[in-house]
Design a protein around this motif. Structure first.
Motif, PDB file in Angstrom:
ATOM      1  N   TYR A  44      44.056  31.464  37.200  1.00  0.00           N
ATOM      2  CA  TYR A  44      44.108  31.684  38.647  1.00  0.00           C
ATOM      3  C   TYR A  44      44.616  30.428  39.360  1.00  0.00           C
ATOM      4  O   TYR A  44      44.264  29.323  38.952  1.00  0.00           O
ATOM      5  CB  TYR A  44      42.689  32.032  39.129  1.00  0.00           C
ATOM      6  N   TRP A  47      47.699  34.104  38.013  1.00  0.00           N
ATOM      7  CA  TRP A  47      47.467  35.339  37.264  1.00  0.00           C
ATOM      8  C   TRP A  47      48.290  35.345  35.972  1.00  0.00           C
ATOM      9  O   TRP A  47      48.827  36.361  35.543  1.00  0.00           O
ATOM     10  CB  TRP A  47      47.730  36.581  38.115  1.00  0.00           C
ATOM     11  N   VAL A  75      44.589  39.710  31.521  1.00  0.00           N
ATOM     12  CA  VAL A  75      45.112  39.291  32.824  1.00  0.00           C
ATOM     13  C   VAL A  75      46.289  40.193  33.177  1.00  0.00           C
ATOM     14  O   VAL A  75      47.340  40.118  32.538  1.00  0.00           O
ATOM     15  CB  VAL A  75      45.557  37.817  32.803  1.00  0.00           C
ATOM     16  N   ILE A  79      48.625  43.926  39.602  1.00  0.00           N
ATOM     17  CA  ILE A  79      47.218  44.020  39.987  1.00  0.00           C
ATOM     18  C   ILE A  79      46.980  45.278  40.822  1.00  0.00           C
ATOM     19  O   ILE A  79      47.433  45.385  41.965  1.00  0.00           O
ATOM     20  CB  ILE A  79      46.772  42.773  40.766  1.00  0.00           C
ATOM     21  N   HIS A  87      40.351  44.001  33.870  1.00  0.00           N
ATOM     22  CA  HIS A  87      40.292  42.530  33.833  1.00  0.00           C
ATOM     23  C   HIS A  87      38.844  42.037  33.856  1.00  0.00           C
ATOM     24  O   HIS A  87      38.436  41.212  33.026  1.00  0.00           O
ATOM     25  CB  HIS A  87      41.079  42.011  35.038  1.00  0.00           C
ATOM     26  N   SER A 266      49.477  36.659  43.514  1.00  0.00           N
ATOM     27  CA  SER A 266      50.140  37.940  43.285  1.00  0.00           C
ATOM     28  C   SER A 266      51.086  38.337  44.409  1.00  0.00           C
ATOM     29  O   SER A 266      51.983  39.155  44.211  1.00  0.00           O
ATOM     30  CB  SER A 266      49.082  39.039  43.109  1.00  0.00           C
TER      31      SER A 266
END
Length: 411
Positions: A44, A47, A75, A79, A87, A266
């Motif tokens: 993080y 990602w 991961v 998303i 996840h 993201s």
């Protein structure tokens, strides 16, 4: 004390929960406590699992006096609600064998920073099996954040999530969280008053002391000479709603104001595409800088942006604000008036400019006001020294843990 910390994010992640968990455990190690951490590899806010951790499945390492166990995790590249759940569940499952191994170590305290709640039942179980006291440390109300971002609704899944959260909250000896409004939310979720601990995020104020503006750094970020630098630094994700920063940059395109977005996440590529589509020349992007550059970066900005969508501010207290205040920065904060951030601005007039979330006109006006404030912001820096100094906060929490381990709960 023997302290076991189980959490999804950890150092060397430079932002968010991983940063605070890493600083906390390393501070405990310097105070002579034995500390172990069960966590995932750093991923993080990019990602993406970072090198050299990509080549490992399970890994043990010693970082600044802390024994760190890394476990594999899924991961997602894309998303979504489903991939986010996979996840979180992947960490809960892969961390369980490492948790069971800690039974032989017999910790005195088990601390579970959340997210992720999926690992919490196993943390509570292990703490009971080895006779340790358990603390659920809430950095983010996951369920509330999911509802606020539209990732869940009040149907069957939503009701199940609420019940699961309530059971988790009841399974820990204590529940700590980072703001007064989040403590109120815990009360609303039926957490007993005597189980609550106020444990705010902090800033290492000594690290930021004496930080000054650097024209060299501003040049490296493409800020034209003579322009005001308007900075957003942190996660570039969905909950921030950073499209409005692009809107503000477009509004100011004919003024000597230059916007810099420092960070990863993201939503970064989507923002870049939006800037390219509009042909804006007064906004640029940079990856996160090295930690030692952070004080200079923050001191070099004329205005800081703390941006969030509606419905998110009360569930998540942004960690970036603590460092901005420590350096005496002038901020524009998007939050409703009745949230923690709104009350902070009300109770400490001049600490920052508060504007309504997702209102570009209000954001534009807030930026203009912040740029006219005196710098450095003495109200913000004084608040940081008094209320969120790292050493003060962690010494208070250490005393709470020592009192907890020496007490005997009466059934």
């Amino acid at each position: 004390m023997k302290i076991l910390v189980v959490g999804l994010n950890y150092s060397p992640e430079l932002t968010g929960i991983g940063k605070y968990t890493g600083e906390m455990t390393e501070w405990f190690a310097t105070q002579g406590h034995e500390v172990r951490v069960v966590t995932a590899p750093p991923y993080y806010p990019q990602w993406v699992v970072q090198k050299p951790y990509k080549s490992y499945v399970y890994k043990m390492e010693l970082i600044n006096g802390v024994v760190v166990y890394r476990c594999p995790i899924f991961v997602p590249k894309n998303i979504t609600t489903l991939t986010r759940l996979i996840h979180l569940i992947s960490f809960a499952l892969s961390s369980f064998p490492l948790l069971l191994r800690q039974l032989f170590w017999r910790p005195d305290i088990v601390i579970n920073p959340v997210p992720s709640l999926f690992s919490s039942p196993m943390c509570a179980l292990v703490s009971r099996l080895c006779g340790a006291k358990s603390i659920l440390h809430i950095q983010d109300y996951e369920i509330d954040a999911m509802f606020g971002l539209g990732m869940a609704n009040e149907g069957f899944v939503g009701k199940f999530a609420r019940v699961f959260e309530r059971l988790v909250l009841r399974s820990f000896d204590r529940v700590s969280t980072i703001s007064r409004s989040m403590m109120n939310k815990a009360r609303q979720k039926s957490v007993d008053e005597d189980k609550l601990i106020f444990f705010p995020n902090w800033s290492d104020t000594s690290f930021f002391k004496g930080a000054v503006c650097s024209e060299e750094l501003r040049n490296s970020l493409a800020v034209p000479a003579g322009n005001k630098m308007i900075l957003y630094s942190g996660n570039v994700g969905d909950k921030q709603g950073l499209e409005q920063v692009v809107d503000a940059a477009e509004y100011f395109k004919d003024k000597p104001y230059y916007f810099v977005i420092v960070g990863d996440g993201s939503g970064k590529e989507k923002l870049k595409s939006l800037v390219l589509e509009r042909g804006l020349q007064n906004i640029s992007f940079s990856p996160l800088l090295a930690l030692e550059q952070l004080p200079t970066l923050l001191a070099s900005a004329d205005c800081h942006l703390v941006i969030q969508k509606k419905g998110v501010a009360d569930a998540v207290l942004p960690s970036k604000l603590t460092n901005i205040m420590a350096v005496g920065g002038n901020s524009v904060i998007t939050a409703e008036a009745d949230t923690e951030l709104g009350l902070l601005c009300k109770n400490y007039a001049g600490i920052a400019e508060l504007v309504e979330p997702e209102d570009v006109a209000a954001l534009v006006l807030g930026i203009e006001k912040a740029l006219n404030l005196s710098s450095p912001n003495d109200i913000a820096s004084a608040y940081a020294l008094e209320h969120i100094d790292k050493d003060k906060v962690l010494r208070s929490f250490e005393a709470t843990l020592e009192g907890l381990t020496s007490s005997v709960d009466v059934v």
